[in-house]
Design an enzyme around this catalytic site. Structure first.
Site, PDB file in Angstrom:
ATOM      1  N   SER A  80       0.822  -1.207   0.000  1.00  0.00           N
ATOM      2  CA  SER A  80       0.000   0.000   0.000  1.00  0.00           C
ATOM      3  C   SER A  80       0.858   1.260   0.000  1.00  0.00           C
ATOM      4  O   SER A  80       0.318   2.363   0.097  1.00  0.00           O
ATOM      5  CB  SER A  80      -0.902  -0.007   1.234  1.00  0.00           C
ATOM      6  OG  SER A  80      -0.118  -0.324   2.370  1.00  0.00           O
ATOM      7  N   THR A 184      -1.958   3.236   4.271  1.00  0.00           N
ATOM      8  CA  THR A 184      -1.007   4.348   4.174  1.00  0.00           C
ATOM      9  C   THR A 184      -0.120   4.430   5.395  1.00  0.00           C
ATOM     10  O   THR A 184      -0.592   4.208   6.500  1.00  0.00           O
ATOM     11  CB  THR A 184      -1.812   5.669   4.098  1.00  0.00           C
ATOM     12  OG1 THR A 184      -2.480   5.695   2.864  1.00  0.00           O
ATOM     13  CG2 THR A 184      -0.941   6.885   4.239  1.00  0.00           C
ATOM     14  N   THR A 202       1.618   6.895   0.266  1.00  0.00           N
ATOM     15  CA  THR A 202       0.707   5.797  -0.063  1.00  0.00           C
ATOM     16  C   THR A 202       0.700   5.500  -1.559  1.00  0.00           C
ATOM     17  O   THR A 202       1.005   6.381  -2.377  1.00  0.00           O
ATOM     18  CB  THR A 202      -0.728   6.166   0.368  1.00  0.00           C
ATOM     19  OG1 THR A 202      -1.595   5.039   0.198  1.00  0.00           O
ATOM     20  CG2 THR A 202      -1.290   7.330  -0.446  1.00  0.00           C
ATOM     21  N   ARG A 212      -6.550   9.356 -10.143  1.00  0.00           N
ATOM     22  CA  ARG A 212      -7.281   9.581  -8.886  1.00  0.00           C
ATOM     23  C   ARG A 212      -6.307  10.031  -7.791  1.00  0.00           C
ATOM     24  O   ARG A 212      -5.234   9.465  -7.616  1.00  0.00           O
ATOM     25  CB  ARG A 212      -7.968   8.284  -8.471  1.00  0.00           C
ATOM     26  CG  ARG A 212      -8.698   8.343  -7.112  1.00  0.00           C
ATOM     27  CD  ARG A 212      -7.840   7.837  -5.970  1.00  0.00           C
ATOM     28  NE  ARG A 212      -8.591   7.674  -4.723  1.00  0.00           N
ATOM     29  CZ  ARG A 212      -8.026   7.445  -3.546  1.00  0.00           C
ATOM     30  NH1 ARG A 212      -6.723   7.333  -3.437  1.00  0.00           N
ATOM     31  NH2 ARG A 212      -8.753   7.314  -2.460  1.00  0.00           N
ATOM     32  N   VAL A 213      -6.690  11.036  -7.049  1.00  0.00           N
ATOM     33  CA  VAL A 213      -5.868  11.513  -5.938  1.00  0.00           C
ATOM     34  C   VAL A 213      -6.671  11.351  -4.658  1.00  0.00           C
ATOM     35  O   VAL A 213      -7.822  11.791  -4.585  1.00  0.00           O
ATOM     36  CB  VAL A 213      -5.474  12.993  -6.154  1.00  0.00           C
ATOM     37  CG1 VAL A 213      -4.777  13.551  -4.925  1.00  0.00           C
ATOM     38  CG2 VAL A 213      -4.573  13.117  -7.381  1.00  0.00           C
ATOM     39  N   GLY A 214      -6.069  10.719  -3.660  1.00  0.00           N
ATOM     40  CA  GLY A 214      -6.754  10.525  -2.380  1.00  0.00           C
ATOM     41  C   GLY A 214      -6.456  11.662  -1.419  1.00  0.00           C
ATOM     42  O   GLY A 214      -6.005  12.744  -1.814  1.00  0.00           O
ATOM     43  N   ASP A 215      -6.714  11.407  -0.160  1.00  0.00           N
ATOM     44  CA  ASP A 215      -6.498  12.436   0.864  1.00  0.00           C
ATOM     45  C   ASP A 215      -5.020  12.649   1.184  1.00  0.00           C
ATOM     46  O   ASP A 215      -4.616  13.747   1.591  1.00  0.00           O
ATOM     47  CB  ASP A 215      -7.238  12.054   2.154  1.00  0.00           C
ATOM     48  CG  ASP A 215      -6.753  10.724   2.721  1.00  0.00           C
ATOM     49  OD1 ASP A 215      -6.547   9.776   1.929  1.00  0.00           O
ATOM     50  OD2 ASP A 215      -6.558  10.635   3.941  1.00  0.00           O
ATOM     51  N   THR A 235      -5.471   7.650   7.701  1.00  0.00           N
ATOM     52  CA  THR A 235      -5.347   6.474   6.845  1.00  0.00           C
ATOM     53  C   THR A 235      -6.735   5.884   6.629  1.00  0.00           C
ATOM     54  O   THR A 235      -7.577   5.949   7.517  1.00  0.00           O
ATOM     55  CB  THR A 235      -4.385   5.437   7.465  1.00  0.00           C
ATOM     56  OG1 THR A 235      -4.377   4.256   6.670  1.00  0.00           O
ATOM     57  CG2 THR A 235      -4.757   5.067   8.884  1.00  0.00           C
ATOM     58  N   GLY A 236      -6.957   5.352   5.455  1.00  0.00           N
ATOM     59  CA  GLY A 236      -8.266   4.782   5.178  1.00  0.00           C
ATOM     60  C   GLY A 236      -8.811   5.288   3.862  1.00  0.00           C
ATOM     61  O   GLY A 236      -8.048   5.589   2.943  1.00  0.00           O
ATOM     62  N   GLY A 238      -9.709   7.550   1.454  1.00  0.00           N
ATOM     63  CA  GLY A 238      -9.477   8.963   1.166  1.00  0.00           C
ATOM     64  C   GLY A 238     -10.587   9.597   0.360  1.00  0.00           C
ATOM     65  O   GLY A 238     -10.772  10.812   0.394  1.00  0.00           O
TER      66      GLY A 238
HETATM   67  C1  SD4 Z   1      -6.136   7.007  -0.096  1.00  0.00           C
HETATM   68  N1  SD4 Z   1      -5.966   7.272   2.295  1.00  0.00           N
HETATM   69  O1  SD4 Z   1      -5.510   7.153  -1.134  1.00  0.00           O
HETATM   70  C2  SD4 Z   1      -5.341   6.721   1.139  1.00  0.00           C
HETATM   71  C3  SD4 Z   1      -5.191   5.261   1.156  1.00  0.00           C
HETATM   72  C4  SD4 Z   1      -4.885   4.654   2.406  1.00  0.00           C
HETATM   73  O2  SD4 Z   1      -4.595   4.108   4.450  1.00  0.00           O
HETATM   74  O3  SD4 Z   1      -4.711   3.652   2.560  1.00  0.00           O
HETATM   75  N2  SD4 Z   1      -4.865   4.995   3.491  1.00  0.00           N
HETATM   76  O4  SD4 Z   1      -7.364   7.029  -0.021  1.00  0.00           O
END
Ligand code: SD4
Length: 329
Positions: A80, A184, A202, A212-215, A235-236, A238
């Site tokens: 990840s 992450t 991450t 795609r862009v996450g948080d 984390t999680g 996003g």
């Molecule tokens: C995302 N938050 O790109 C990140 C991914 C992730 O643990 O695993 N976070 O959404």
């Protein structure tokens, strides 16, 4: 928030605000704990150990957070983050990272960076070499090359196989609405003298749409650090958390007087109240105030069948340990 509803919380915050500056400073300095390093997930443990080692051998807190996160980025077993991270729908690994310096109130970040295994190091150079904050995609890649980073294939045999398996799954387009793989690395730190830094890195949501862009690389979402208050990371999922500016929201809760743990609880409760579906979401946060007190919380446990609960690693007073975080629901 243990036994406190939102109204009580606001009252308690008002009470803190009533402290005189001298009282507040005295309370703050009494709580100082020396350097503290806090990171997400079991892979956070080698990361906090490395961060502490770098810091104790004379590195800056920024060095410590960057080098700590590099440990996870370099490890091909962690699917990840960095090298070996799961790719996007087209089979290409696209990495996101951000780092924020709480003294300068300045962050650097990169999104959808391909072929470079240490995006956190590129993000740091965005701060040091440019007046920009975020570089994306091909531009981030070209910047990394100019700064001497070497391109490489980030897929490993194991991550390639996972992508092939996913491609062979009937209805695999379902990932547009059901994402998985969230681990992450987020690492927040204090030097024990009121300086804080936050970083995260991450490969994002597995099988994501290209671009795609996450948080994680968004300042205030995946990271936030302010020496006046503290530092946070998330984390999680996003795609959900970005809508709540998770990291800056928690820092603002702490600024209003909440402890790091209460600040995390208040935000996750708010997420669950605004959309009850969020109770089932994969959301986990870590927080540290400038005195080195920590908080960590996941929305629910088990998070997913594959991930029975959120764990964080903490280094303090020469020792690191892995701890099971509390769950909100
Ligand atoms: C995302 N938050 O790109 C990140 C991914 C992730 O643990 O695993 N976070 O959404």
């Amino acid at each position: 928030m243990d036994g406190l509803d939102r109204r009580d919380f606001i009252k308690s915050v008002a009470g803190v605000a009533a402290l005189s500056t001298a009282e507040f400073a005295a309370a703050a300095s009494a709580a100082k704990t020396g350097p503290v390093f806090l990171a997400t997930w079991p892979h956070g443990k080698p990361a906090v150990d490395r961060a502490a080692e770098v810091f104790q051998s004379g590195g800056s807190l920024m060095d410590a957070v960057e080098k700590g996160i590099n440990v996870a980025e370099d490890d091909p077993r962690i699917m990840s983050v960095g090298y070996g991270g799961l790719p996007n729908e087209d089979g290409e690994v696209e990495l996101d990272a951000a780092i924020m310096n709480g003294t300068l109130h300045r962050a650097g970040s990169v999104c959808a960076l391909h072929s470079i295994k240490n995006p956190i190091s590129v993000a740091r150079l965005v701060i040091e070499k440019t007046r920009h904050t975020t570089l994306a995609g091909e531009g981030a890649y070209q910047f990394a090359l100019k700064e001497g980073f070497k391109p490489m294939q980030l897929l490993t045999p194991a991550s390639l196989q996972k992508w092939l398996d996913w491609r062979a799954t009937p209805n695999h387009e379902q990932y547009w609405i059901n994402a998985d793989n969230h681990d992450t690395i987020g690492l927040v730190a204090t030097d024990g003298k009121g300086h804080v830094v936050s970083g995260c890195s991450t490969s994002g949501s597995a099988w994501k749409i290209h671009g795609r862009v996450g948080d994680s690389p968004l300042v205030g979402c995946g990271v936030y650090a302010d020496d006046n208050v503290g530092a946070t990371s998330a984390t999680g999922d996003g795609d959900i958390m970005t809508n709540y500016c998770t990291s800056v929201s928690i820092v603002h809760n702490m600024a209003r007087g909440a402890s790091p743990q209460d600040a995390c609880e208040d935000l996750l409760k708010h997420m669950a109240e605004t959309d009850p579906k969020n109770r089932e979401a994969f959301v986990a946060v870590i927080a540290m105030d400038k005195q080195g007190r920590i908080g960590a919380l996941s929305m629910n446990a088990p998070l997913t069948p594959a991930q029975p609960g959120f764990q964080y690693a903490v280094w303090q007073n020469g020792e690191s340990k892995l701890v099971n975080a509390a769950a909100m629901y």
